[in-house]
Design a protein around this motif. Sequence first.
Motif, PDB file in Angstrom:
ATOM      1  N   LEU A  57     100.095   4.955   8.438  1.00 22.97           N
ATOM      2  CA  LEU A  57     100.847   4.792   7.845  1.00 22.97           C
ATOM      3  C   LEU A  57     100.760   3.704   6.863  1.00 22.97           C
ATOM      4  O   LEU A  57     101.778   2.640   5.787  1.00 22.97           O
ATOM      5  CB  LEU A  57     102.080   3.929   8.738  1.00 22.97           C
ATOM      6  CG  LEU A  57     103.196   5.461   9.134  1.00 22.97           C
ATOM      7  CD1 LEU A  57     103.711   4.519  10.304  1.00 22.97           C
ATOM      8  CD2 LEU A  57     103.595   5.907   8.128  1.00 22.97           C
TER       9      LEU A  57
ATOM     10  N   ALA B 197     107.616   9.122   7.456  1.00 18.74           N
ATOM     11  CA  ALA B 197     105.712   8.638   6.801  1.00 18.74           C
ATOM     12  C   ALA B 197     106.680   9.733   5.396  1.00 18.74           C
ATOM     13  O   ALA B 197     106.303   8.556   3.927  1.00 18.74           O
ATOM     14  CB  ALA B 197     104.996   9.528   7.385  1.00 18.74           C
TER      15      ALA B 197
ATOM     16  N   PRO C   9     107.213   8.881  13.343  1.00 16.70           N
ATOM     17  CA  PRO C   9     106.952   9.089  12.123  1.00 16.70           C
ATOM     18  C   PRO C   9     106.666   9.574  11.291  1.00 16.70           C
ATOM     19  O   PRO C   9     106.562   9.774   9.946  1.00 16.70           O
ATOM     20  CB  PRO C   9     105.295   8.641  12.428  1.00 16.70           C
ATOM     21  CG  PRO C   9     105.065   7.997  13.590  1.00 16.70           C
ATOM     22  CD  PRO C   9     105.972   8.354  14.543  1.00 16.70           C
TER      23      PRO C   9
END
Length: 312
Positions: A280, A231, A227
Amino acid sequence: MTARPAPLPQLDGGLWIADGGLETTLLFLDGIDLPHFAAFPLVETEDGRAVLNRYYQPYIDLAESRGLGIVLDTPTWRASLDWGAQLGYDPARLESVNRRAVRLVAALLTGRAARSVVSGAVGPRGDGYVVGATMSILEATGYHRMQARAFAAAGADMMTAVTMNYVEEAIGVASAATEAGLPVVVSFTVETDGRLPSGMKLGEAISVTDAATDGAAAYFMVNCAHPTHFAGTLDEGGDWIQRVRGIRANASALSHAELDQATELDRGDPADLADRYRRLRTSVPSLAVVGGCCGTDHEHIQLIATALATPN
């Protein structure tokens, strides 16, 4: 941007899980030899099928115990023509093993309480981390046609293109699946800068694929990256964000180049990974399917499911 509606239950609301890193789990945690990182030959032997059954069961149990849906990929990421040839498979034998993989996964899900979808998984013709030689859209469609037809014939619910690293191949996979009458999902991988290995921005890749296929993909995913790598890209937003409905992240924050050189499994920090999935959800409000990729196992997915069940 308009997307073609797809009759997939995971788009009807609620959280669905996928499995984790099949190949890294079998190789590093179970000590199973996987030449060319290929799991599909296991489908052909009794012992191999038992290994796959043991791998899949914890994910099915998790979905059932939490009342979640599950999208379960077949172990066929490497079961395409070029990779199969390196393992001694001719096209007819490859088609057969792809069909058998669908039936194996379907049998595991039969009679279980969890809502489920059987997804025929295809991977890139080349290395998932390095673009290398590229195909035209027409060539990519032809290359992936065998797996698409095999999945459709065996009764798969959908087809997923996993670890796509340039758009022409992604478009080709989507076209092959559409020809075969299968709903298709396209999952791109990105480098640490949030761009595809080809250098294209993620949002552009999704938009280009949609434009070239008239929105054929039911939705898009990001996989095989941590991530921290994507992100920021998702936070930038844009119309394309609504097309991202799934994430299957790596456990490790290492780059693709570093992972290629790794001799030990990096499971990362499962709790931290789960918390990053929770965050997220703010930038990807339509997130529906969560799973893992390299280095993840059922512990990671259990924590991710728990994190996403907790309000922000």
